[in-house]
Scaffold this motif. Structure first.
Motif, PDB file in Angstrom:
ATOM      1  N   ARG A   1      15.612  -3.025 -15.613  1.00 22.41           N
ATOM      2  CA  ARG A   1      15.282  -4.345 -15.090  1.00 22.41           C
ATOM      3  C   ARG A   1      16.331  -4.817 -14.075  1.00 22.41           C
ATOM      4  O   ARG A   1      15.992  -5.417 -13.050  1.00 22.41           O
ATOM      5  N   GLU A   2      17.604  -4.516 -14.363  1.00 19.48           N
ATOM      6  CA  GLU A   2      18.643  -4.894 -13.417  1.00 19.48           C
ATOM      7  C   GLU A   2      18.497  -4.132 -12.098  1.00 19.48           C
ATOM      8  O   GLU A   2      18.647  -4.704 -10.995  1.00 19.48           O
ATOM      9  N   ASP A   3      18.203  -2.820 -12.193  1.00 22.24           N
ATOM     10  CA  ASP A   3      18.009  -2.033 -10.963  1.00 22.24           C
ATOM     11  C   ASP A   3      16.819  -2.552 -10.169  1.00 22.24           C
ATOM     12  O   ASP A   3      16.874  -2.655  -8.925  1.00 22.24           O
ATOM     13  N   ALA A   4      15.737  -2.858 -10.870  1.00 19.82           N
ATOM     14  CA  ALA A   4      14.548  -3.372 -10.178  1.00 19.82           C
ATOM     15  C   ALA A   4      14.839  -4.709  -9.514  1.00 19.82           C
ATOM     16  O   ALA A   4      14.394  -4.964  -8.372  1.00 19.82           O
TER      17      ALA A   4
ATOM     18  N   GLY B   1      17.759  -5.681  -8.448  1.00 23.11           N
ATOM     19  CA  GLY B   1      18.595  -5.418  -7.273  1.00 23.11           C
ATOM     20  C   GLY B   1      17.800  -4.858  -6.102  1.00 23.11           C
ATOM     21  O   GLY B   1      18.000  -5.256  -4.943  1.00 23.11           O
ATOM     22  N   TYR B   2      16.881  -3.919  -6.402  1.00 20.59           N
ATOM     23  CA  TYR B   2      16.049  -3.347  -5.335  1.00 20.59           C
ATOM     24  C   TYR B   2      15.163  -4.415  -4.705  1.00 20.59           C
ATOM     25  O   TYR B   2      15.017  -4.486  -3.480  1.00 20.59           O
ATOM     26  N   LYS B   3      14.612  -5.253  -5.547  1.00 18.15           N
ATOM     27  CA  LYS B   3      13.766  -6.330  -5.045  1.00 18.15           C
ATOM     28  C   LYS B   3      14.554  -7.262  -4.140  1.00 18.15           C
ATOM     29  O   LYS B   3      14.099  -7.624  -3.039  1.00 18.15           O
ATOM     30  N   SER B   4      15.740  -7.605  -4.605  1.00 18.97           N
ATOM     31  CA  SER B   4      16.555  -8.509  -3.795  1.00 18.97           C
ATOM     32  C   SER B   4      16.915  -7.868  -2.464  1.00 18.97           C
ATOM     33  O   SER B   4      16.873  -8.518  -1.398  1.00 18.97           O
ATOM     34  N   ARG B   5      17.254  -6.552  -2.494  1.00 20.56           N
ATOM     35  CA  ARG B   5      17.625  -5.877  -1.251  1.00 20.56           C
ATOM     36  C   ARG B   5      16.453  -5.810  -0.281  1.00 20.56           C
ATOM     37  O   ARG B   5      16.598  -6.104   0.920  1.00 20.56           O
ATOM     38  N   ILE B   6      15.282  -5.431  -0.754  1.00 17.96           N
ATOM     39  CA  ILE B   6      14.105  -5.318   0.102  1.00 17.96           C
ATOM     40  C   ILE B   6      13.719  -6.674   0.677  1.00 17.96           C
ATOM     41  O   ILE B   6      13.400  -6.801   1.871  1.00 17.96           O
ATOM     42  N   VAL B   7      13.780  -7.657  -0.168  1.00 19.98           N
ATOM     43  CA  VAL B   7      13.409  -8.987   0.320  1.00 19.98           C
ATOM     44  C   VAL B   7      14.373  -9.460   1.395  1.00 19.98           C
ATOM     45  O   VAL B   7      13.974 -10.006   2.437  1.00 19.98           O
ATOM     46  N   GLN B   8      15.661  -9.217   1.147  1.00 24.45           N
ATOM     47  CA  GLN B   8      16.637  -9.642   2.144  1.00 24.45           C
ATOM     48  C   GLN B   8      16.477  -8.865   3.450  1.00 24.45           C
ATOM     49  O   GLN B   8      16.599  -9.422   4.555  1.00 24.45           O
TER      50      GLN B   8
END
Length: 388
Positions: free
Chosen positions: A298-301, A303-310
């Motif tokens: 869940r933490e990795d997901a 982080g990935y979500k935050s990176r893609i969104v940014q």
């Protein structure tokens, strides 16, 4: 003396061969003469009671201080003093027999003509005036009665039926003392037997309501407390004056004939508990690891979500900024975009730039065709060889 005149006089002549006239078959003593001598008769004479009394008085005078010699009045005084001494001795003996001692661990109840008094005498010296009063003592120390067999195969007294139709052998002890001495002395014939019977009855009642597992180990203390309360209630209703101080369940065992089977069941239950404990430990371990992995995913997901969104937000902001510049100068922006795109396309490719003449022909003195790719390969191989 009356005995002196029973024959009406002495024997004439004073010899010893004539008839006798005394009460013992002997002639009486003559007046003024010594016994067995003159004045009308010799031989054996009867005892004189007056002489015996006088001798007794003389002896009493010698014993009692201040008696002194005297006539008939002195004898009466000595007799009164003797009676007084006897009365004092008898009174002292009566008081001594009426006194009684109560020890530190005892209480005494006095009865008057068989009726017990309400008050209780504690430790010390007391008096009970016999024969009108009587004393009954009771020890107030803690007493103990043991109920049930001391081990397997013993008495049948401890065998009881539990609530789940199992037979158990219960051994327990009851400690009690005396609360009301009057009731204990006069209302109970056999205190120990009564405590034993009442406690056994109460234990059978409580064990009959519970499963065998409770009496074996789960709720032994609760069962002991319930039995104590019921026992005390029954004893109070009978007015025994007995107080239950403690009730302890010392041992609980199955009957001897099923002891082996019961031990097997106990071992199976212990193994069951052990296996359940091991399964719980394994379950907790696996669940912990799974929870940890799921938390990491869940933490990795996140982080990935935050990176893609940014990144998307950055690209959108860049596009918006480019569009704003394009709107201000479309031709310049279009050419810039073309050049940047071509730069990205041609960056990694081999390029040959040839300047063309005005007539559409190659430059002056330049061969129209050259194997430029081969020249490039040779140049690269030469550079590599020189480097190595």
């Amino acid at each position: 003396m009356p005995w002196s005149n029973q024959t009406g006089g002495g024997r004439p002549g004073g010899n010893n061969g004539g008839p006798t006239g005394g009460p013992w078959g002997q002639p009486p003593r003559g007046p003024g003469g010594p016994p067995g001598g003159g004045g009308g008769g010799g031989g054996n004479q009867p005892p004189d009671l007056e002489e015996m009394l006088r001798r007794g008085q003389d002896r009493l005078k010698n014993i009692i201080p201040g008696g002194g010699p005297g006539g008939g009045g002195g004898g009466m005084q000595i007799g009164a003093a003797g009676l007084g001494i006897v009365a004092v001795l008898l009174g002292g003996l009566y008081l001594f027999s009426s006194a009684y001692q109560v020890e530190a661990d005892e209480l005494a109840v006095e009865t008057v003509f068989g009726v017990p008094r309400n008050d209780v005498n504690e430790a010390g010296l007391h008096f009970a005036f016999w024969p009108f009063e009587r004393v009954d003592k009771v020890n107030i120390g803690v007493r103990q009665v043991n109920i049930g067999s001391s081990g397997r195969g013993g008495s049948q007294q401890g065998l009881m039926l539990s609530g789940d139709q199992n037979i158990v052998d219960v051994t327990f002890s009851v400690q009690y003392d005396v609360n009301v001495p009057k009731d204990f002395l006069f209302n109970v014939n056999d205190p120990t037997g009564m405590v034993e019977e009442v406690a056994e009855s109460a234990m059978r009642e409580i064990v009959g309501r519970r499963p065998a597992q409770d009496i074996f180990r789960d709720d032994r203390q609760g069962i002991a407390q319930d039995v104590r309360e019921i026992t005390q209630s029954i004893l109070d209703s009978y007015g025994t004056g007995i107080g239950i101080r403690a009730l302890n369940i010392e041992d609980v065992a199955p009957p001897a004939k099923v002891a082996d089977a019961f031990d097997e069941v106990q071992r199976a239950e212990q193994n069951e508990d052990q296996f359940q404990e091991e399964a719980n430990r394994y379950s907790n371990k696996v669940l912990g690891e799974a929870r940890g992995e799921s938390a990491q995913i869940r933490e990795d997901a996140a982080g990935y979500k935050s990176r893609i969104v940014q990144e998307a937000e950055g690209e959108a902001a860049r596009f918006i900024s480019v569009y704003e510049q394009y709107a201000k100068a479309p031709e310049v922006t279009r050419k810039r975009l073309f050049l940047e795109t071509m730069e990205g396309v041609l960056r990694d490719s081999n390029k040959v730039i040839m300047e063309s003449g005005g007539n559409g022909q190659g430059g002056t003195g330049v061969v129209p065709y050259l194997p430029l790719p081969e020249i490039g390969k040779r140049a690269n191989s030469t550079n590599n060889g020189g480097t190595n």
